[in-house]
Design a protein around this motif. Structure first.
Motif, PDB file in Angstrom:
ATOM      1  N   ALA A 187     -23.779  62.823  -7.753  1.00 47.96           N
ATOM      2  CA  ALA A 187     -23.990  62.758  -9.396  1.00 47.96           C
ATOM      3  C   ALA A 187     -23.652  61.368  -9.545  1.00 47.96           C
ATOM      4  CB  ALA A 187     -23.200  63.720  -9.709  1.00 47.96           C
ATOM      5  N   ALA A 188     -22.324  60.834  -9.166  1.00 45.62           N
ATOM      6  CA  ALA A 188     -21.972  59.457  -9.272  1.00 45.62           C
ATOM      7  C   ALA A 188     -22.934  58.521  -9.056  1.00 45.62           C
ATOM      8  CB  ALA A 188     -20.695  59.174  -8.480  1.00 45.62           C
ATOM      9  N   PHE A 189     -23.670  58.726  -7.904  1.00 44.42           N
ATOM     10  CA  PHE A 189     -24.567  57.677  -7.470  1.00 44.42           C
ATOM     11  C   PHE A 189     -25.918  57.715  -8.449  1.00 44.42           C
ATOM     12  CE2 PHE A 189     -28.337  56.145  -5.206  1.00 44.42           C
ATOM     13  CZ  PHE A 189     -28.001  54.895  -4.539  1.00 44.42           C
ATOM     14  N   GLN A 190     -26.108  59.045  -8.710  1.00 53.68           N
ATOM     15  CA  GLN A 190     -27.369  59.066  -9.696  1.00 53.68           C
ATOM     16  C   GLN A 190     -27.129  58.391 -10.891  1.00 53.68           C
ATOM     17  OE1 GLN A 190     -28.093  63.234  -9.603  1.00 53.68           O
ATOM     18  NE2 GLN A 190     -29.651  62.886  -7.843  1.00 53.68           N
ATOM     19  N   VAL A 191     -26.124  58.622 -11.520  1.00 53.34           N
ATOM     20  CA  VAL A 191     -25.602  58.350 -12.990  1.00 53.34           C
ATOM     21  C   VAL A 191     -25.371  56.930 -13.054  1.00 53.34           C
ATOM     22  CG1 VAL A 191     -23.869  58.374 -14.596  1.00 53.34           C
ATOM     23  CG2 VAL A 191     -24.780  60.412 -13.568  1.00 53.34           C
ATOM     24  N   GLU A 192     -24.559  56.450 -12.085  1.00 51.13           N
ATOM     25  CA  GLU A 192     -24.124  54.781 -12.091  1.00 51.13           C
ATOM     26  C   GLU A 192     -25.139  53.903 -11.837  1.00 51.13           C
ATOM     27  OE1 GLU A 192     -21.299  53.690 -13.566  1.00 51.13           O
ATOM     28  OE2 GLU A 192     -20.962  55.673 -13.735  1.00 51.13           O
ATOM     29  N   SER A 193     -26.139  54.485 -10.788  1.00 47.92           N
ATOM     30  CA  SER A 193     -27.109  53.513 -10.587  1.00 47.92           C
ATOM     31  C   SER A 193     -28.205  53.259 -11.632  1.00 47.92           C
ATOM     32  CB  SER A 193     -27.981  53.932  -9.377  1.00 47.92           C
ATOM     33  OG  SER A 193     -28.697  55.408  -9.488  1.00 47.92           O
ATOM     34  N   ALA A 194     -28.346  54.417 -12.264  1.00 48.83           N
ATOM     35  CA  ALA A 194     -29.257  54.378 -13.794  1.00 48.83           C
ATOM     36  C   ALA A 194     -28.457  53.570 -14.853  1.00 48.83           C
ATOM     37  CB  ALA A 194     -29.862  55.893 -14.054  1.00 48.83           C
ATOM     38  N   ARG A 195     -27.364  53.722 -14.862  1.00 46.39           N
ATOM     39  CA  ARG A 195     -26.572  53.499 -16.133  1.00 46.39           C
ATOM     40  C   ARG A 195     -26.405  51.967 -16.122  1.00 46.39           C
ATOM     41  NH1 ARG A 195     -20.818  55.949 -16.707  1.00 46.39           N
ATOM     42  NH2 ARG A 195     -22.058  57.585 -17.635  1.00 46.39           N
ATOM     43  N   ASN A 196     -26.468  51.281 -14.505  1.00 51.22           N
ATOM     44  CA  ASN A 196     -26.187  49.946 -14.664  1.00 51.22           C
ATOM     45  C   ASN A 196     -27.746  49.221 -14.287  1.00 51.22           C
ATOM     46  OD1 ASN A 196     -23.220  49.276 -14.697  1.00 51.22           O
ATOM     47  ND2 ASN A 196     -23.237  51.316 -13.495  1.00 51.22           N
ATOM     48  N   ASP A 197     -28.592  49.990 -14.417  1.00 47.25           N
ATOM     49  CA  ASP A 197     -30.093  49.432 -14.319  1.00 47.25           C
ATOM     50  C   ASP A 197     -30.441  48.799 -12.898  1.00 47.25           C
ATOM     51  OD1 ASP A 197     -30.578  49.870 -17.005  1.00 47.25           O
ATOM     52  OD2 ASP A 197     -29.584  48.198 -17.419  1.00 47.25           O
ATOM     53  N   PHE A 198     -30.031  49.852 -12.006  1.00 51.14           N
ATOM     54  CA  PHE A 198     -30.469  49.412 -10.488  1.00 51.14           C
ATOM     55  C   PHE A 198     -31.861  50.364 -10.203  1.00 51.14           C
ATOM     56  CE2 PHE A 198     -26.251  47.671  -9.989  1.00 51.14           C
ATOM     57  CZ  PHE A 198     -26.425  46.603  -9.388  1.00 51.14           C
ATOM     58  N   GLY A 199     -32.737  49.805  -9.900  1.00 49.61           N
ATOM     59  CA  GLY A 199     -34.194  50.250  -9.848  1.00 49.61           C
ATOM     60  C   GLY A 199     -35.042  49.494 -10.490  1.00 49.61           C
ATOM     61  N   HIS A 200     -35.667  48.553  -9.677  1.00 52.46           N
ATOM     62  CA  HIS A 200     -36.842  47.367 -10.339  1.00 52.46           C
ATOM     63  C   HIS A 200     -37.720  47.303  -9.105  1.00 52.46           C
ATOM     64  CE1 HIS A 200     -38.301  44.018 -12.602  1.00 52.46           C
ATOM     65  NE2 HIS A 200     -38.408  43.446 -11.499  1.00 52.46           N
ATOM     66  N   SER A 201     -39.015  47.673  -9.302  1.00 51.07           N
ATOM     67  CA  SER A 201     -39.890  47.586  -8.350  1.00 51.07           C
ATOM     68  C   SER A 201     -40.185  45.880  -8.435  1.00 51.07           C
ATOM     69  CB  SER A 201     -41.147  48.359  -8.763  1.00 51.07           C
ATOM     70  OG  SER A 201     -42.179  47.940  -7.818  1.00 51.07           O
ATOM     71  N   LEU A 202     -40.520  45.478  -6.908  1.00 44.35           N
ATOM     72  CA  LEU A 202     -40.747  44.087  -6.720  1.00 44.35           C
ATOM     73  C   LEU A 202     -42.200  44.011  -6.490  1.00 44.35           C
ATOM     74  CD1 LEU A 202     -37.843  43.389  -4.391  1.00 44.35           C
ATOM     75  CD2 LEU A 202     -38.171  42.233  -6.570  1.00 44.35           C
ATOM     76  N   LYS A 203     -43.095  45.010  -6.648  1.00 42.26           N
ATOM     77  CA  LYS A 203     -44.449  45.106  -6.435  1.00 42.26           C
ATOM     78  C   LYS A 203     -45.321  44.027  -7.215  1.00 42.26           C
ATOM     79  CE  LYS A 203     -47.271  47.432  -4.647  1.00 42.26           C
ATOM     80  NZ  LYS A 203     -47.875  47.398  -3.372  1.00 42.26           N
ATOM     81  N   ASN A 204     -44.716  43.585  -8.520  1.00 40.07           N
ATOM     82  CA  ASN A 204     -45.245  42.607  -9.323  1.00 40.07           C
ATOM     83  C   ASN A 204     -44.391  41.514  -9.679  1.00 40.07           C
ATOM     84  OD1 ASN A 204     -47.397  44.281 -10.136  1.00 40.07           O
ATOM     85  ND2 ASN A 204     -46.101  45.478 -11.349  1.00 40.07           N
ATOM     86  N   GLY A 205     -43.424  41.297  -8.723  1.00 37.88           N
ATOM     87  CA  GLY A 205     -42.542  40.049  -8.624  1.00 37.88           C
ATOM     88  C   GLY A 205     -41.258  40.325  -9.546  1.00 37.88           C
TER      89      GLY A 205
END
Length: 334
Positions: A316-334
């Motif tokens: 739960a901590a991983f899911q919440v904190e990764s989302a809250r701190n905006d980790f998750g950005h696809s590099l497909k489009n640079g």
């Protein structure tokens, strides 16, 4: 296509002549010679220039399986609540590059990151050119894959547990071998590689100064740090990563990626996960790559469980904190 010139008709000769005329005026050139530094027609069309300064924070996963072993990605996606943006794996010096496997990752949304490990090779020999033929072949193989590759060479070069570490190789040998490989790739027209310099964080086990190991800004695209939260050194971002970030800031302004990390199982794992994501976001890193496996403590034999699913609270901590701190950005489009 091989053509028997002695049997060509006049019409066929005309076609061949036109073909070579078009080729000379702008078509693809013939493949270069055997010399490792010779530019070849295999150079990749993909350009990584637009990817060198990501606008968001990526989230990745790393393990020792090949690109085709996709189970780590599907498991991580299910547990983390989103697919990873980077899939890092290890490759031994002398191995061929798996163009199809890396293309498979890129098609599925992951930037492939290859940690090239020179376990059985002397950095001094690489620097002297003894492995130029392999470097040239590897460059051509990577160029044949029409997608991006983040490439880390001889990571944790400041770690005494590595055969290329301070007790076995001098910083100048590391720098010279890195530059030699980079120069051969450049000479062969390879444009699809992001060069990631990946030291281990400076701690009680890795006390060597980092600046002598830095190949120079012309040879590095990203700085990648490796460090783990555990019972020996890492219990807070401020003590695990911040001192090294400050040291590197004195000689490099390249984007920083946490290239390998994890939080060991303990009563404080949830708090440590929160601290990691919050500290990384505050430090302005471009991403974080998680080692979602059981693994020995870096430089030791103490088995640790770094997985994000070791408890309901950790997950739960991983899911919440990764989302809250905006980790998750696809590099497909640079």
């Amino acid at each position: 296509m091989v053509i028997a010139r002695s049997r060509l008709t006049a019409a066929a000769l005309l076609v061949v002549a036109v073909f070579f005329l078009v080729d000379a005026c702008g078509g693809a050139g013939s493949k270069g010679g055997a010399n490792a530094g010779t530019a070849t027609a295999s150079a990749a069309h993909f350009q990584v220039s637009s990817m060198l300064k990501p606008s968001g924070r990526t989230l990745g996963v790393v393990d020792d399986k090949t690109p085709w072993q996709y189970g780590i990605v599907t498991a991580f996606t299910k547990e983390a609540g989103r697919a990873p943006d980077i899939r890092e794996y290890y490759s031994s010096w002398g191995d061929d590059f798996d163009a199809e496997g890396n293309a498979f990752l890129w098609r599925h949304g992951q930037l492939p990151m290859m940690a090239l490990v020179p376990s059985d090779t002397s950095l001094a020999d690489i620097a002297k050119g003894k492995d130029d033929a392999y470097i040239g072949r590897l460059a051509d193989q990577i160029a044949s894959y029409d997608g991006p590759l983040a490439l880390s060479f001889a990571g944790e070069m400041n770690g005494p547990w590595n055969s290329w570490g301070p007790q076995h190789a001098k910083p100048r040998d590391f720098v010279a071998s890195w530059r030699r490989a980079h120069d051969i790739f450049t000479a062969r027209g390879v444009t699809n590689v992001i060069w990631v310099w990946t030291p281990h964080v400076v701690d009680s086990g890795t006390t060597a100064e980092l600046r002598p190991y830095y190949p120079g800004s012309a040879y590095v695209d990203w700085v990648g740090l490796i460090g783990y939260y555990g019972p020996i050194d890492g219990i807070a971002f401020s003590s695990l990563f911040t001192p090294t970030l400050r040291e590197i800031a004195g000689f490099s302004a390249k984007p920083v990626l946490i290239a390998e990390t994890g939080v060991a199982e303990s009563d404080d794992k949830q708090a440590h996960i929160r601290d990691l994501f919050q500290g990384a976001a505050k430090a302005g890193v471009i991403g974080l790559i998680w080692y979602d496996q059981r693994k020995d403590w870096p430089g030791g034999k103490q088995l640790m469980d770094w997985r994000i699913s070791t408890s309901v609270g950790a997950l739960a901590a991983f899911q919440v904190e990764s989302a809250r701190n905006d980790f998750g950005h696809s590099l497909k489009n640079g």
